[in-house]
Design an enzyme around this catalytic site. Structure first.
Site, PDB file in Angstrom:
ATOM      1  N   LYS A  69      24.945  -4.618  26.729  1.00  9.29           N
ATOM      2  CA  LYS A  69      24.215  -5.410  25.737  1.00  9.29           C
ATOM      3  C   LYS A  69      24.488  -6.870  26.017  1.00  9.29           C
ATOM      4  O   LYS A  69      25.620  -7.266  26.297  1.00  9.29           O
ATOM      5  CB  LYS A  69      24.776  -5.027  24.345  1.00  9.29           C
ATOM      6  CG  LYS A  69      24.102  -5.695  23.188  1.00  9.29           C
ATOM      7  CD  LYS A  69      22.979  -4.825  22.634  1.00  9.29           C
ATOM      8  CE  LYS A  69      22.096  -5.552  21.651  1.00  9.29           C
ATOM      9  NZ  LYS A  69      21.171  -6.501  22.253  1.00  9.29           N
ATOM     10  N   ASN A  99      19.975 -22.407  16.770  1.00 14.47           N
ATOM     11  CA  ASN A  99      20.066 -21.235  15.896  1.00 14.47           C
ATOM     12  C   ASN A  99      21.474 -21.073  15.314  1.00 14.47           C
ATOM     13  O   ASN A  99      21.654 -21.045  14.086  1.00 14.47           O
ATOM     14  CB  ASN A  99      19.652 -20.000  16.733  1.00 14.47           C
ATOM     15  CG  ASN A  99      19.888 -18.691  16.003  1.00 14.47           C
ATOM     16  OD1 ASN A  99      20.980 -18.405  15.528  1.00 14.47           O
ATOM     17  ND2 ASN A  99      18.854 -17.888  15.906  1.00 14.47           N
ATOM     18  N   THR A 151      24.727 -14.979  14.087  1.00 13.83           N
ATOM     19  CA  THR A 151      25.808 -15.560  14.889  1.00 13.83           C
ATOM     20  C   THR A 151      26.557 -16.607  14.069  1.00 13.83           C
ATOM     21  O   THR A 151      27.789 -16.596  13.989  1.00 13.83           O
ATOM     22  CB  THR A 151      25.229 -16.170  16.181  1.00 13.83           C
ATOM     23  OG1 THR A 151      24.550 -15.126  16.873  1.00 13.83           O
ATOM     24  CG2 THR A 151      26.306 -16.765  17.059  1.00 13.83           C
ATOM     25  N   LYS A 158      24.329  -9.630  30.652  1.00 13.79           N
ATOM     26  CA  LYS A 158      23.672 -10.897  30.328  1.00 13.79           C
ATOM     27  C   LYS A 158      22.550 -11.111  31.318  1.00 13.79           C
ATOM     28  O   LYS A 158      22.586 -10.592  32.432  1.00 13.79           O
ATOM     29  CB  LYS A 158      24.673 -12.052  30.432  1.00 13.79           C
ATOM     30  CG  LYS A 158      24.289 -13.270  29.621  1.00 13.79           C
ATOM     31  CD  LYS A 158      24.616 -13.090  28.148  1.00 13.79           C
ATOM     32  CE  LYS A 158      24.208 -14.289  27.341  1.00 13.79           C
ATOM     33  NZ  LYS A 158      24.775 -14.238  25.979  1.00 13.79           N
ATOM     34  N   LYS A 201      33.521  -9.009  23.973  1.00 17.52           N
ATOM     35  CA  LYS A 201      33.077  -9.259  22.594  1.00 17.52           C
ATOM     36  C   LYS A 201      32.734  -7.943  21.874  1.00 17.52           C
ATOM     37  O   LYS A 201      33.140  -7.725  20.741  1.00 17.52           O
ATOM     38  CB  LYS A 201      31.834 -10.162  22.657  1.00 17.52           C
ATOM     39  CG  LYS A 201      31.446 -10.756  21.336  1.00 17.52           C
ATOM     40  CD  LYS A 201      30.213 -11.629  21.499  1.00 17.52           C
ATOM     41  CE  LYS A 201      30.440 -12.730  22.515  1.00 17.52           C
ATOM     42  NZ  LYS A 201      29.247 -13.588  22.662  1.00 17.52           N
ATOM     43  N   SER A 254      22.727  -7.350  16.086  1.00 20.58           N
ATOM     44  CA  SER A 254      21.871  -6.736  17.108  1.00 20.58           C
ATOM     45  C   SER A 254      22.125  -5.235  17.166  1.00 20.58           C
ATOM     46  O   SER A 254      21.199  -4.430  17.325  1.00 20.58           O
ATOM     47  CB  SER A 254      22.155  -7.333  18.487  1.00 20.58           C
ATOM     48  OG  SER A 254      21.357  -8.456  18.721  1.00 20.58           O
TER      49      SER A 254
HETATM   50  P1  NAD Z   1      19.680 -22.668  20.753  1.00 16.19           P
HETATM   51  O1  NAD Z   1      18.853 -22.811  21.961  1.00 16.19           O
HETATM   52  O2  NAD Z   1      19.032 -22.216  19.489  1.00 16.19           O
HETATM   53  O3  NAD Z   1      20.451 -24.032  20.440  1.00 16.19           O
HETATM   54  C1  NAD Z   1      21.206 -24.720  21.387  1.00 16.19           C
HETATM   55  C2  NAD Z   1      21.456 -26.105  20.811  1.00 16.19           C
HETATM   56  O4  NAD Z   1      22.353 -26.800  21.664  1.00 16.19           O
HETATM   57  C3  NAD Z   1      20.205 -26.978  20.693  1.00 16.19           C
HETATM   58  O5  NAD Z   1      20.266 -27.705  19.479  1.00 16.19           O
HETATM   59  C4  NAD Z   1      20.337 -27.957  21.860  1.00 16.19           C
HETATM   60  O6  NAD Z   1      19.712 -29.191  21.599  1.00 16.19           O
HETATM   61  C5  NAD Z   1      21.831 -28.103  21.893  1.00 16.19           C
HETATM   62  N1  NAD Z   1      22.347 -28.571  23.176  1.00 16.19           N
HETATM   63  C6  NAD Z   1      21.948 -28.223  24.427  1.00 16.19           C
HETATM   64  N2  NAD Z   1      22.679 -28.908  25.341  1.00 16.19           N
HETATM   65  C7  NAD Z   1      23.553 -29.671  24.628  1.00 16.19           C
HETATM   66  C8  NAD Z   1      24.560 -30.594  24.976  1.00 16.19           C
HETATM   67  N3  NAD Z   1      24.825 -30.863  26.252  1.00 16.19           N
HETATM   68  N4  NAD Z   1      25.258 -31.192  23.986  1.00 16.19           N
HETATM   69  C9  NAD Z   1      24.992 -30.908  22.695  1.00 16.19           C
HETATM   70  N5  NAD Z   1      24.049 -30.064  22.292  1.00 16.19           N
HETATM   71  C10 NAD Z   1      23.334 -29.456  23.246  1.00 16.19           C
HETATM   72  O7  NAD Z   1      20.865 -21.678  21.188  1.00 16.19           O
HETATM   73  P2  NAD Z   1      21.789 -20.778  20.265  1.00 16.19           P
HETATM   74  O8  NAD Z   1      21.217 -19.417  20.250  1.00 16.19           O
HETATM   75  O9  NAD Z   1      22.112 -21.484  19.004  1.00 16.19           O
HETATM   76  O10 NAD Z   1      23.106 -20.682  21.182  1.00 16.19           O
HETATM   77  C11 NAD Z   1      24.102 -21.697  21.176  1.00 16.19           C
HETATM   78  C12 NAD Z   1      25.373 -21.137  21.769  1.00 16.19           C
HETATM   79  O11 NAD Z   1      25.774 -19.998  21.005  1.00 16.19           O
HETATM   80  C13 NAD Z   1      25.272 -20.657  23.212  1.00 16.19           C
HETATM   81  O12 NAD Z   1      26.485 -20.886  23.886  1.00 16.19           O
HETATM   82  C14 NAD Z   1      25.049 -19.181  23.070  1.00 16.19           C
HETATM   83  O13 NAD Z   1      25.456 -18.451  24.229  1.00 16.19           O
HETATM   84  C15 NAD Z   1      25.941 -18.898  21.892  1.00 16.19           C
HETATM   85  N6  NAD Z   1      25.590 -17.660  21.208  1.00 16.19           N
HETATM   86  C16 NAD Z   1      24.363 -17.500  20.631  1.00 16.19           C
HETATM   87  C17 NAD Z   1      24.077 -16.292  20.016  1.00 16.19           C
HETATM   88  C18 NAD Z   1      22.769 -16.052  19.321  1.00 16.19           C
HETATM   89  O14 NAD Z   1      22.626 -14.980  18.734  1.00 16.19           O
HETATM   90  N7  NAD Z   1      21.868 -16.987  19.277  1.00 16.19           N
HETATM   91  C19 NAD Z   1      25.031 -15.254  19.993  1.00 16.19           C
HETATM   92  C20 NAD Z   1      26.267 -15.477  20.574  1.00 16.19           C
HETATM   93  C21 NAD Z   1      26.536 -16.686  21.183  1.00 16.19           C
END
Ligand code: NAD
Length: 433
Positions: free
Chosen positions: A72, A223, A192, A108, A96, A360
């Site tokens: 996953k 998100n 998350t 991934k 995780k 999920s």
């Molecule tokens: P997203 O695309 O919704 O948001 C990412 C955010 O980070 C955006 O606001 C973007 O502008 C910002 N960003 C990008 N580069 C940046 C930088 N250099 N400095 C500061 N901000 C920056 O993505 P998300 O789903 O919120 O995921 C964010 C993190 O959380 C990732 O590392 C992802 O792997 C992790 N994550 C997400 C989920 C999920 O369910 N969405 C689950 C587990 C982990």
């Protein structure tokens, strides 16, 4: 790309296994297996662009380990995606899922692309094209993708539809994070951030915090970052700094988070505003860089963007007392040692952001049962899991005087070890001879 001096993200990620292994009696074969991803598929995805030209995008899927169940993990669209990063992210997913006790292994995927430069039609063609290449590699009982950076519910919906068309049967359980109307789960959109919020609530109880005294900075307002900021703000925490890929804003008295979310979603820009209904007024705030945000004098720092944000270069300048890793891998292993020595508590990614994969899992269960839960049920089941695993790991950290990250990996290794050992290791087969 790794150099002779700097380990690759994957090497850095698996370096943490050895440290954790010291605190479990897990068979060495388990560690050896986890060093090697199980399977990888590298593809080229041709996409017809709106101007008639053809572009080829590189795509990846890494299945790291499936001893505890089908693999996953999310699909990331980002210009920096490469196979090394995807391997590291897949490894973290294995750990995780084990940390929160889900019957899943880790995987991934990703595409090297700047999704912001694509039109909506190009994005749909790329999403469907990626699944056409992956159609025999993934499946509801073998490998189940989900959203990650710059992919969202609509992208998941296109991918599920493409997979269903290829296999000529409706298969919602092949992918999670779908829109509600296409078999998504209520509560997946903010899961998350909510999982991280439940961890912070447990910490609040342990450390007897009063939310109104706690200053929080969030790097990344997508998100996950928006959800955790919104929930903490609603409880009275002061969200004093927020950033996105273009930079950040800082206001010592704290922001009105619902207003920031409203403006960010309306204008795609992060602006310091206060909204009354749909009327937003600019408020005073300092413009700061992402680097400055990380080094602010705050109580809780939440990196929620990308990996390797706190490294040996800035670790000594981190002033937060607690770092909650909502992003995957935002603290390098070198920086971890500095933070530990400085008394900074790091709530590790494999626990702090596990709320996403947990809901999920709920979505996958609902798809397979064809029966859908109410939001209350999703929230209460998520809270129960996050609180249980947080407290087990927090106690182990204190009892064994180790970092919370090492405690979390040891916790995961114990569960992974049980699954591997149940199939027999050298010790078992030697005894049988
Ligand atoms: P997203 O695309 O919704 O948001 C990412 C955010 O980070 C955006 O606001 C973007 O502008 C910002 N960003 C990008 N580069 C940046 C930088 N250099 N400095 C500061 N901000 C920056 O993505 P998300 O789903 O919120 O995921 C964010 C993190 O959380 C990732 O590392 C992802 O792997 C992790 N994550 C997400 C989920 C999920 O369910 N969405 C689950 C587990 C982990």
């Amino acid at each position: 790309m790794a150099t002779d001096f700097e380990p690759s993200i994957f090497q850095d990620a698996i370096a943490r296994l050895d440290e954790a292994a010291k605190y479990t009696d897990v068979d060495p074969e388990v560690i050896e297996q986890l060093r090697h991803p199980m399977a990888m598929l590298l593809v080229s995805v041709p996409v017809r662009m709106d101007d008639g030209s053809l572009k080829i995008f590189s795509g990846y899927r890494v299945q790291h380990n499936n001893d505890r169940g089908p693999t996953k993990g999310g699909i990331r669209f980002h210009p920096d995606v490469d196979v090394d990063e995807v391997k590291a992210l897949a490894f973290w997913m294995t750990c995780k899922c084990a940390v929160v006790g889900l019957p899943f292994g880790g995987a991934k995927g990703g595409v090297t692309v700047n999704a912001k430069e694509l039109s909506k039609l190009e994005l749909e063609r790329l999403s469907r094209g990626f699944i056409r290449e992956m159609a025999d590699f993934i499946g509801p009982e073998s490998d189940i993708p989900a959203p990650d950076v710059y992919t969202n519910a609509m992208v998941m919906g296109w991918m599920m539809d493409e997979y269903s068309m290829i296999h000529r049967r409706h298969t919602p359980a092949v992918i999670t994070g779908k829109p509600l109307a296409l078999g998504g789960s209520v509560g997946r959109d903010d899961a998350t951030g909510r999982g991280a919020y439940y961890c912070i609530k447990e910490l609040e109880a342990r450390r007897q915090w009063d939310p109104k005294d706690i200053r929080v900075a969030v790097q990344g307002f997508g998100n996950a970052g928006q959800s955790v900021a919104r929930l903490l703000h609603a409880d009275g925490y002061h969200l004093v700094a927020i950033s996105d890929s273009r930079g950040g804003i800082y206001k010592p008295e704290g922001f009105d988070i619902p207003s920031l979310i409203y403006m960010k979603n309306e204008s795609r820009k992060l602006q310091a505003v206060y909204c009354d209904g749909s009327v937003c007024e600019a408020v005073d705030a300092h413009v700061i860089t992402n680097e400055e945000l990380l080094e602010l004098e705050v109580d809780v720092l939440i990196p929620a963007a990308l990996e390797n944000q706190i490294t040996h270069e800035n670790a000594e300048r981190i002033k937060a007392h607690v770092v909650v890793e909502v992003a995957n891998g935002p603290v390098s292993s070198e920086a971890d040692e500095t933070l530990l020595a400085d008394g900074v508590l790091v709530v590790p990614d494999i626990l702090a952001n596990a709320g996403g994969v947990t809901v999920s899992y709920f979505e996958w269960v609902q798809n397979r049962a064809g029966y859908y839960w109410q939001e209350e049920e999703v929230h209460s089941r998520l809270r129960e899991i996050m609180a249980r695993e947080f407290n087990a790991i927090y106690d182990a950290m204190h009892e064994r005087r180790i970092s919370m990250r090492t405690a979390a990996y040891a916790h995961a290794l114990r569960r992974l070890g049980e699954a591997v050992e149940a199939q027999g290791t050298q010790r078992f087969f030697e005894d049988a001879l």
